[in-house]
Design an enzyme around this catalytic site. Structure first.
Site, PDB file in Angstrom:
ATOM      1  N   TYR A 438       0.607  -1.631  -0.150  1.00 35.91           N
ATOM      2  CA  TYR A 438       0.404   0.036   0.148  1.00 35.91           C
ATOM      3  C   TYR A 438       0.852   1.733  -0.270  1.00 35.91           C
ATOM      4  O   TYR A 438       2.102   1.139   0.226  1.00 35.91           O
ATOM      5  CB  TYR A 438      -1.073   0.135   1.248  1.00 35.91           C
ATOM      6  CG  TYR A 438      -0.762   0.006   2.535  1.00 35.91           C
ATOM      7  CD1 TYR A 438       0.228   0.455   2.834  1.00 35.91           C
ATOM      8  CD2 TYR A 438      -2.043  -0.314   3.170  1.00 35.91           C
ATOM      9  CE1 TYR A 438       0.546   0.317   4.552  1.00 35.91           C
ATOM     10  CE2 TYR A 438      -1.457  -1.131   4.729  1.00 35.91           C
ATOM     11  CZ  TYR A 438      -0.603   0.109   5.439  1.00 35.91           C
ATOM     12  OH  TYR A 438      -0.230   0.574   6.663  1.00 35.91           O
ATOM     13  N   GLU A 439       0.771   2.239   0.256  1.00 32.69           N
ATOM     14  CA  GLU A 439       1.225   4.031  -0.323  1.00 32.69           C
ATOM     15  C   GLU A 439       1.914   3.107  -1.491  1.00 32.69           C
ATOM     16  O   GLU A 439       3.148   4.067  -1.471  1.00 32.69           O
ATOM     17  CB  GLU A 439       1.354   4.300   0.612  1.00 32.69           C
ATOM     18  CG  GLU A 439       0.525   4.796   1.288  1.00 32.69           C
ATOM     19  CD  GLU A 439      -0.919   5.341   1.463  1.00 32.69           C
ATOM     20  OE1 GLU A 439      -0.357   6.534   0.776  1.00 32.69           O
ATOM     21  OE2 GLU A 439      -1.548   5.890   1.643  1.00 32.69           O
TER      22      GLU A 439
END
Lengths: 593, 593
Positions: A438-439
Site C-alpha cells: 500500500y501507498e
C-alpha cells in the site's frame, strides 16, 4: 509489557545521526529543546506502551466489523483514539495556529514509530489523517483549513485518502470517479473507491474523505484528476455537522493482517450524488495527492521499522527464556537458553541490524525534511529537500521490504511456537505483509527512485549522497580497527551503488525496460548502502561515547559491524545483477510463463 | 483449474537431469518403464487437480475442529483420502510384497510434488504415514511389518511421528515420555507429545503412532530413547481393531497456516498407560527416528517446491489478466496486462527460477537415493548414498527457505488483492511459513550439513559434488554464448562454496561457534550453487532439444540464465559473510540485546 519503546536507541539516532540539536536551532523550532523532546518521547512511550500496545492482539482477534453500512471497530479502539486526540498526538508535527504542537518531523517520526510499533492497525487512522492534513495545509484554501484542520488535529474528525478504484490501483490515470460541478462552487461526486483505510468507522464524529475524481471536461490520464473534500457528514461554516452525505461503506475487506483497520469499499453518489468541495484548482489533484502520498510513504516506511522492532523485541524475549540444546562449543553440559546458540544470535543480529539501519536512515531523512522547510538559507533548503525526496522511496521501499524478512525471522526464532497464533509473532508477519504494497508497491517506489529521483537530476543527488558516504568511509578508515573493516565494506557498497546510478543514467533512454527490470534491486541496493552508511556513522559516535555506557555502545558498534559483514556484502552482487541481469529478466514473453 | 500439474516440466527434470532411464534400468525397478511413469504421472495429475486441489481453500476456511477428544477434518477430506488410499497413492514407493507399487523414489517424488501443490494440509497425512512406513520397514520385525504396513499402504490406517514435547523441540535429548515394560514384551507409555501432525482425525479407522520414549533404566540424552508403536485402537494379531488405547488428543492448535491439518497435543497414559510395542531394540529409537526424519525432511523440502509452484502458477495467471499502467518503454498508449511490466517479469522469473532450481536439485537427489538402494555395485551405491545424504538438508532447508520468498512474491504480484484472503495467495504465504520450522528448522538442517555431512567425511562429498559442478561448467563454456556466461557465474559460485567448505573444515574444531554462526548461510550458499548447477545442466539439455519445442526450451534457457544473473550472483557475498562475519554475529551477549 508487550512493547517497550526504545527511547534510548531513538534518542541516540536523533542526537548523533539526525542532528536534533541542529534541527532545534532552525527558525520556528525553538520549542524543540532537549528537555521538551525528551518529555514528549517519554509521554509517547508511556501512552503507546500502556494504552495502544495492549489493543494490538485484541484487534487481531476482534477485527472491525461491518453491518448495514456501519463499521464497529475493535473494543477499546474508540476510547484509545479519544485519548490520542485529546493528548494532542495527532498534532505533533502540525502548526500551532491550528492547535498543533509545531514540532519537527524528526520528533513526530519518533512518536509515529512508537505508535506503529504498539499497533499498526490503530496507527493507520492517524497516519491517513496526517496525509489529509498535509494536503489541506498545502492546497486547501483558508476557509477549508479553518474548518477542517482543527477538528482533524483534535481527533474529533479523521481523514482518508481515496485514490484506488477497481481498475485503478498503481495506475491513477485510470481513475473514473466523476465530479459534476453544481454551479454554486460545489460538486457532486459519483463513483466507487476501494481499499480505503478507515473509510468508515466509529472512532470519530466525522470522516473527511479526500477523493480523486474527474470533472466532465477534464483531459484524459493523470492530468485530468482533481481533488475533492467529501465529508461523511456535511458541515456548515461553523463546523457543525449536518445531514449525512451520499458516501456509503458497502463492505470491508477480509485481510491477511492489520485486521482491526477497516479497509472500506466506498460508494459515492448512489443516492443523488455526494457533496464535494474542490481542493485547490481543477486538474491538479494528482499533484496535491502526491503531497499526501509522500508523507504517507515515509510514514509507511516507519511502519516497517516499527513492526520490525516489535518483532525483534519479542524474539529477544523468547530467546532469553526458551531453554533448548547444549552449546555447540561444549561450554555447558546442560541445555541453555537459545540466545546462546550461534544461529539464534545471527538471526537476532540480522533483525536488529536491519531495523536499526532503517531507523537511522529514516530519522536522518526526517531531519532533512525539517531543514528543507525551516533553514534560513534557500540553497540549504533546496539541497535538503532534494536529499529527502531521494530518500523517501528508499525509506518506504527498503523499510518495508526488510520488515518482511525481520518479521519472518521473528517467527523462525520462536520455532514451532511461532506458527501458533496465540504466541503473537505470526500477527507481525501477517500485518507487515501489506507494507510493501500500500501507498505504492515497492516497484512503484523503485520507479519513483529511478524516474523522478535519479534521471530527472541526472544523478546529482545520488552522487551527492555517495560523496557523504565516502566522507564517512574516510572517518572510519582513520579510526582503524573494526571501523576500518566497516569502511572497506561500505566503500564496496558505495562503488556498487555508483556503478548502478551510472548504468541507470546511461541506459534509461535507449533501454528503459532494462533499467526498470533493475529498479527494485537498485532500491534495495540503495537501502543497503545508505543504511550501512548511517550505521557506520553510528559506529563512530558509539566509539566516541563508548566509556560512558559500554553495554549500550558496544552493542551499537557490533551492530554496525554485523550489518557490514552480513548485509553490505550483498551490494556488489546486486550491482552485477542490475547491470548485467536485464536481458534474462525480460526475455520471456507472456506465452512462455 | 486452481492447480495444473506441471507434468512437462517434471518429465524434463526426470529425464534430462535426474536420469530416469538409468534409474529404471536398476535391478528391481524394471516396472518403471517410460510408459508406466508417464501414466502414473498423468493419473496423479488428474487426481490431484480434480480431487485434492479444490479442497485446499475449503481447508483454510473450514479447518479441522476438535471436540471431546475427537477431531473432525475439513469437509471432503475423508472422502478424498479414501480415494487416495484405494488408488494406491500411499504405496508408490513402497514394496510390492505389502501392496505397494515399488516404484523409484524419483517417481514418488513427482507424485508427492503434485499432491503437496494441490493441498499441503491434506498431503501431510500421507507424508507422516510415509515416515512411519519407512521406520517400520527398516526397524520393525516381520510380524509388525505384516500387521501394520499393508493397512498403512491401503490408507485404512495412517501413521504419525511423536517426537516433540513441550520442553523437547529441536533437542530430543530432553524427551521425558516414559515407557514401562510390562514383562510380556509390551510397554505402557506415559507422557505428553505436542505438535503431532494428524495426531487425531477421522480420515482412517486407526492411527499408528510412532512414539519416542524412555525405558526406566535408559541412559540420559539421545542414547536413551526408544521407539514404540502405539496404535489409537489396539490391534490383534489378525489386524482386527480392539479397544481404544490410552492415547488421547486433548487439543489441536490454532495456526497461521495449514489449518486443515490437525496439529495435536497427545496425552499418553492418563488412564493407566497406553499400550506400546517396541520397534527394534531399546535405546536405538533416535536412529530409527532418523530414518523417518530423513524421508520426512526430503518430503518437506518438496512441500516448499510444491507450494512455490502453486504460488507461481497463480501469480502468472493474475499477471496475464490484470490490466494496469502503460509500458515504460512507451510501446503502447493504453494500459497493458502487468505481465508486460519489467518488475513483474522480474518477480515471476524469480519465482520460476527458484522453484525450478529447487525442483531440479530435489529430483536429482531422489534419483541418487534410488541408485543408493538399487545399484548392483556397492561402491556406486555408497557414493550415491553419500551424495543423497549431503543433499537432504539442502533440499529441505533451501527448498523451504526459498518457498517463503516465492510465496511472498506471489502476494506482491497481486498488489492489494494479494492481501485480501479471498484471493487465495495469502494462504500459500501462511501455509509455507511452517516449512522452515517443522521436521527440523533451517538451523537444524544447517547443523546437519556442517556436522554429519561436511565435517564427518572431511568435506569429501562436498568436493565431489563441486567437481561435478566444474564438469558442467566445462560443458557450458564449450557451448559458449549464453551458456558461457552461466558458466562464469557458476564457477564463481562453486569457488565460493569450496572456500566455505575449507573454512568449515579449518575452524570447526577450534572455533565451533564461528562455524555454526555461518551454518545457515552455508546451507543457503550450497542451495544457490547446486540449484544453479542443475539449471546449468537444464540449459544444456534445452539447447540440445531446442528446435523440437522452442517455446518450452527457450524458457528453460532463459530461466537458467536468470538464475545465474539474479541468484548465483549472491554467492561470493555469502561466502564473505560466512568466512569473515562470525565475530560480529557472536559478539553480543544476552545482556546486550
Amino acid at each position: 509489557m508487550s512493547y517497550q519503546a526504545p527511547i534510548k536507541d531513538i534518542l541516540f539516532v536523533m542526537n548523533e545521526l539526525a542532528g536534533l540539536s541542529h534541527v532545534a536551532s532552525l527558525p520556528g523550532y525553538e520549542d524543540a529543546t532537549p528537555e521538551t523532546v525528551q518529555a514528549v518521547l517519554e509521554e509517547a512511550a508511556r501512552f503507546n506502551e500502556e494504552v495502544v500496545a495492549p489493543l494490538n492482539v485484541t484487534g487481531d482477534q476482534q477485527p472491525s466489523t461491518w453491518r448495514d453500512g456501519n463499521v464497529t471497530t475493535t473494543p477499546g479502539f474508540k476510547a484509545a483514539f479519544k485519548q490520542f486526540g485529546e493528548a494532542g498526538w495527532q498534532g505533533v508535527l502540525h502548526p500551532q495556529e491550528f492547535g498543533g504542537q509545531g514540532l519537527p518531523k524528526l520528533v513526530a517520526t519518533a512518536c509515529n514509530e512508537m505508535l506503529n510499533a504498539a499497533n499498526l492497525s490503530f496507527a493507520l487512522c492517524p497516519l491517513l489523517t496526517d496525509g489529509a492534513l498535509e494536503a489541506l495545509l498545502t492546497a486547501g484554501n483558508a476557509a477549508q483549513q479553518a474548518l477542517y484542520v482543527p477538528k482533524l488535529l483534535s481527533g474529533e474528525w479523521t481523514g482518508t485518502m481515496n485514490l484506488t478504484e477497481p481498475q485503478a490501483g498503481s495506475d491513477l490515470a485510470m481513475v473514473r470517479t466523476r465530479a459534476e460541478p453544481q454551479g454554486d462552487g460545489t460538486y457532486k461526486i459519483f463513483g466507487t473507491k476501494i481499499f480505503i483505510t478507515y473509510g468508515e468507522h466509529d472512532m470519530a464524529e466525522n470522516i473527511v474523505h479526500l477523493v480523486l475524481a474527474r470533472t466532465p471536461d477534464a483531459p484524459a490520464g493523470v492530468k485530468g484528476i482533481s481533488l475533492f473534500i467529501v465529508p461523511k457528514f456535511k458541515v456548515d461554516a461553523s463546523g457543525a455537522l449536518g445531514e449525512r452525505n451520499d458516501v456509503h461503506c458497502v463492505s470491508i475487506e477480509h485481510k491477511l493482517g492489520i485486521k482491526a483497520s477497516p479497509t472500506a469499499v466506498l460508494q459515492f453518489g448512489d443516492h443523488g450524488g455526494a457533496l464535494g468541495h474542490l481542493v485547490g484548482e481543477e486538474n491538479r489533484g494528482l499533484e496535491y495527492m502526491f503531497i499526501m502520498m509522500n508523507a504517507a510513504r515515509f510514514a509507511v516506511g516507519m511502519q516497517g521499522i516499527a513492526v520490525a522492532d516489535r518483532a525483534y523485541q519479542k524474539a529477544v524475549a523468547y530467546a532469553r527464556e526458551r531453554v533448548q540444546s547444549r552449546p555447540v562449543d561444549g561450554s555447558a553440559r546442560e541445555a541453555v537458553t537459545i540466545v546462546h546458540h550461534p544461529d539464534v544470535k545471527r538471526m537476532l543480529m540480522t533483525m536488529r541490524a536491519l531495523t536499526e539501519g532503517a531507523r537511522a536512515l529514516a530519522y536522518f531523512a526526517a531531519a532533512q525534511a525539517d531543514v528543507a522547510h525551516h533553514d534560513a538559507n534557500p540553497i540549504v533548503r533546496g539541497a535538503a529537500q532534494a536529499m529527502y525526496e531521494y530518500l523517501v522511496p528508499i525509506v518506504k521501499g527498503w523499510g518495508t521490504e526488510m520488515s518482511l524478512d525481520v518479521t519472518s525471522l521473528g517467527v523462525q526464532v520462536h520455532g514451532g511456537m511461532g506458527f501458533i497464533e496465540e504466541t503473537g509473532v505470526a500477527q507481525y508477519y501477517r500485518d507487515a505483509r501489506i507494507l510493501t504494497i500500500y501507498e505504492g508497491t515497492t516497484a512503484i517506489q523503485a520507479n519513483d527512485l529511478v524516474g523522478r529521483k535519479t534521471l530527472r537530476d541526472r544523478g546529482e543527488v545520488a552522487r551527492a549522497i555517495c560523496a557523504k558516504v565516502a566522507a564517512t568511509e574516510t572517518e572510519l578508515t582513520q579510526a582503524g580497527g573494526v571501523a576500518g573493516k566497516v569502511a572497506e565494506r561500505l566503500a564496496a557498497g558505495r562503488e556498487a551503488l555508483l556503478r548502478v546510478v551510472d548504468y541507470v543514467l546511461a541506459n534509461a533512454k535507449d533501454d528503459p525496460n532494462a533499467v526498470f527490470a533493475g529498479s527494485v534491486p537498485y532500491l534495495k541496493l540503495a537501502g543497503i548502502v545508505l543504511c550501512g552508511w548511517q550505521l557506520g556513522r553510528a559506529l563512530l559516535a558509539a566509539q566516541a561515547h563508548r566509556d560512558a555506557d559500554p553495554l549500550f555502545f558496544d552493542a551499537k558498534i557490533a551492530t554496525a559491524r554485523f550489518f557490514a559483514d552480513h548485509v553490505l556484502t550483498q551490494a556488489p552482487g546486486l550491482a552485477t545483477t542490475i547491470t548485467e541481469g536485464a536481458d534474462s529478466a525480460l526475455q520471456l514473453d507472456d506465452a512462455h510463463f
